[in-house]
Design an enzyme around this catalytic site. Structure first.
Site, PDB file in Angstrom:
ATOM      1  N   ARG A 238       0.829  -1.261   0.065  1.00 31.89           N
ATOM      2  CA  ARG A 238      -0.062  -0.047  -0.053  1.00 31.89           C
ATOM      3  C   ARG A 238       0.936   0.979   0.056  1.00 31.89           C
ATOM      4  O   ARG A 238       0.591   2.014  -0.572  1.00 31.89           O
ATOM      5  CB  ARG A 238      -0.891  -0.007   1.284  1.00 31.89           C
ATOM      6  CG  ARG A 238      -2.044   0.954   1.172  1.00 31.89           C
ATOM      7  CD  ARG A 238      -3.158   0.778   2.278  1.00 31.89           C
ATOM      8  NE  ARG A 238      -4.099   1.605   2.302  1.00 31.89           N
ATOM      9  CZ  ARG A 238      -4.359   2.436   3.266  1.00 31.89           C
ATOM     10  NH1 ARG A 238      -3.675   2.357   4.309  1.00 31.89           N
ATOM     11  NH2 ARG A 238      -5.133   3.389   3.414  1.00 31.89           N
TER      12      ARG A 238
ATOM     13  N   ASN B 294      -4.555   8.498   4.153  1.00 33.09           N
ATOM     14  CA  ASN B 294      -3.203   7.858   4.659  1.00 33.09           C
ATOM     15  C   ASN B 294      -3.425   8.020   6.173  1.00 33.09           C
ATOM     16  O   ASN B 294      -2.844   7.283   6.979  1.00 33.09           O
ATOM     17  CB  ASN B 294      -1.941   8.666   4.265  1.00 33.09           C
ATOM     18  CG  ASN B 294      -1.657   8.534   2.708  1.00 33.09           C
ATOM     19  OD1 ASN B 294      -2.198   7.476   2.191  1.00 33.09           O
ATOM     20  ND2 ASN B 294      -1.146   9.375   2.089  1.00 33.09           N
TER      21      ASN B 294
ATOM     22  N   HIS C 196       0.223   4.120  -2.908  1.00 31.82           N
ATOM     23  CA  HIS C 196       0.009   5.492  -2.460  1.00 31.82           C
ATOM     24  C   HIS C 196       1.239   6.604  -2.740  1.00 31.82           C
ATOM     25  O   HIS C 196       0.949   7.546  -3.166  1.00 31.82           O
ATOM     26  CB  HIS C 196      -0.314   5.788  -0.928  1.00 31.82           C
ATOM     27  CG  HIS C 196      -1.730   5.112  -0.648  1.00 31.82           C
ATOM     28  ND1 HIS C 196      -2.535   5.597   0.477  1.00 31.82           N
ATOM     29  CD2 HIS C 196      -2.296   4.189  -1.145  1.00 31.82           C
ATOM     30  CE1 HIS C 196      -3.651   4.799   0.483  1.00 31.82           C
ATOM     31  NE2 HIS C 196      -3.357   4.035  -0.393  1.00 31.82           N
TER      32      HIS C 196
ATOM     33  N   HIS D 282      -6.076  -5.969  -2.705  1.00 32.49           N
ATOM     34  CA  HIS D 282      -7.035  -6.226  -1.687  1.00 32.49           C
ATOM     35  C   HIS D 282      -7.225  -7.656  -1.226  1.00 32.49           C
ATOM     36  O   HIS D 282      -8.057  -7.711  -0.263  1.00 32.49           O
ATOM     37  CB  HIS D 282      -8.072  -5.362  -1.870  1.00 32.49           C
ATOM     38  CG  HIS D 282      -8.256  -4.080  -1.619  1.00 32.49           C
ATOM     39  ND1 HIS D 282      -9.119  -3.036  -1.796  1.00 32.49           N
ATOM     40  CD2 HIS D 282      -7.123  -3.180  -1.612  1.00 32.49           C
ATOM     41  CE1 HIS D 282      -8.671  -1.779  -1.720  1.00 32.49           C
ATOM     42  NE2 HIS D 282      -7.541  -2.047  -1.595  1.00 32.49           N
TER      43      HIS D 282
END
Length: 324
Positions: free
Chosen positions: A63, A95, A67, A195
Site C-alpha cells: 500500500r 493515509n 500511495h 486487496h
C-alpha cells in the site's frame, strides 16, 4: 475480451520495460548491479523478517508503494515527515492513521546503507522492491522490478488528497482517477486484487455494511455488525477477504458473493455484465493469469513519472531531505 486479457501482460511489460523519468534516463532491472550488488538481497531479508514477525505488514508495504506512486509519481514522497515549511502526505485523508510500515522502510534503508557502504539506493526504489518482495513472501509470483528512481525533495498534502482514490468512490470516479494516472479499467481491476491482502478500519466500511445491504451477503454483513457498530470507535479492523495474508484470488470470488468489505471493491462487480464484471469473473476463475497480470500491472504502476538522472536526490534518511 479473451484476446485482450491474453496479451495484457505482454503489452504492459513492453510499454514499461523502458520506463523513464523527465530526464530521459530509463529504469533498468540491473541498476544496482555494480554500485551495490547486495542491495536487493538486503531488502528481501528485512522484508521477509518483518512479515514473519507480522504477516499483515506485507499488505502495508504494498500500500505504501501504491500511495506513493499515485501522488506525483513513484518518488518516495510518501515517506517524508512534515516540517515547519511543508505538510506532507502522511496526514492526507487516505493515509492518516492508516498507512503503516514506515519503521520497516527505515530498517531497510539502514541495512542497505550498511551493505552498500554508503547512500546508494533510493527510498523510492526501496518501496518498489519491498512491495514485490511482500507479494512473493505471501504466496504471489515474482516479477522484475525496474530500478533507478530518485527521491523527491518535497511532498504535498493537497496533492495526496487530490490524487489517492478513496474507499467511497463509485466506479466512474475510480475509472477517472486511474485514467488520470495513465491507467485503464483493466489496471484498476488487476491492481485492486492487492486487496486480497490486508485489513481496513471500521471508519472505511461502516457506511457500506449499514447502507448498502442490497449488495451485501446477509451473513457476511452480520459477521461485521458486532465488530463495527453504527456509532462508536472507528478503529476495529476487518479483513478485505477471507485470506488476508495470502496472495490469491479469494478477493475476486468474494466480490461475486457480496463479500466486498469496501464500497469501491463492490463497485468492480455489480452483476450487470459490464467490462469490470467480466474481468472480476475472469480472474476469480484464472488464478495463474491473475498472478501474471498483477506483476505486469505492478510494473506499470512502478513506472509512473519516476525521477531519474539528476532529478531529486537519493535520501540518506527516507523521512527527511538531505542536508546541504
Amino acid at each position: 475480451m479473451a484476446a485482450i486479457l491474453v496479451c495484457f501482460s505482454v503489452i504492459a511489460a513492453a510499454a514499461f520495460a523502458g520506463a523513464s523519468g523527465a530526464s530521459g534516463q530509463e529504469l533498468t532491472v540491473d541498476y544496482y548491479e555494480e554500485s551495490c550488488p547486495q542491495a536487493l538481497a538486503t531488502i528481501n531479508f528485512v522484508v521477509g523478517a518483518a512479515i514473519v514477525k507480522e504477516p499483515r505488514m506485507g499488505a502495508s508495504l504494498i500500500r505504501l508503494h501504491f500511495h506513493d506512486c499515485f501522488v506525483n509519481g513513484c518518488d518516495g514522497s510518501i515517506l517524508l515527515d512534515d516540517t515547519d515549511d511543508m505538510i506532507g502526505e502522511k496526514t492526507a485523508k487516505a493515509n492518516n492513521m492508516s498507512l503503516r510500515g514506515f519503521g520497516v522502510i527505515d530498517a531497510i534503508k539502514s541495512a542497505v546503507n550498511t551493505a552498500c557502504l554508503g547512500n546508494v539506493v533510493s527510498c523510492a526504489d526501496i518501496l518498489a522492491v519491498a512491495a514485490r518482495d511482500s507479494i512473493v513472501a505471501l504466496g504471489g509470483s515474482s516479477y522484475d522490478v525496474l530500478l533507478g528512481r530518485r527521491d523527491a525533495t518535497t511532498a504535498s498534502l493537497d496533492d495526496a488528497d487530490d490524487s489517492i482514490p478513496n474507499p467511497f468512490m463509485d466506479l466512474p470516479k475510480l475509472v477517472a482517477n486511474f485514467k488520470s494516472q495513465g491507467l485503464t479499467l483493466h489496471d484498476l481491476v488487476v491492481l485492486s486484487g492487492a486487496h486480497t491482502l490486508g485489513y481496513s478500519r471500521c471508519v472505511f466500511y461502516r457506511d457500506r455494511i449499514y447502507n448498502e445491504t442490497g449488495t451485501l451477503d446477509p451473513s457476511y454483513a452480520a459477521s461485521l455488525d458486532a465488530r463495527c457498530p453504527p456509532t462508536g470507535e472507528d478503529e476495529p479492523l476487518a479483513s478485505l477477504d477471507d485470506t488476508p495474508t495470502t496472495m490469491d484470488t479469494d478477493y475476486y470470488q468474494g466480490l461475486m458473493q457480496g463479500h466486498a468489505l469496501l464500497h469501491t471493491d463492490q463497485q468492480l462487480y455489480r452483476g450487470r455484465g459490464g467490462d469490470s464484471d467480466r474481468l472480476v469473473r475472469y480472474y476469480a476463475e484464472n488464478p495463474d493469469k491473475f498472478s501474471e497480470d498483477f506483476g505486469a500491472a505492478m510494473l506499470k504502476l512502478g513506472g509512473l513519472r519516476p525521477l531519474t538522472g539528476e532529478e531529486g536526490e537519493v535520501r540518506e534518511d527516507c523521512r527527511v531531505v538531505n542536508q546541504e
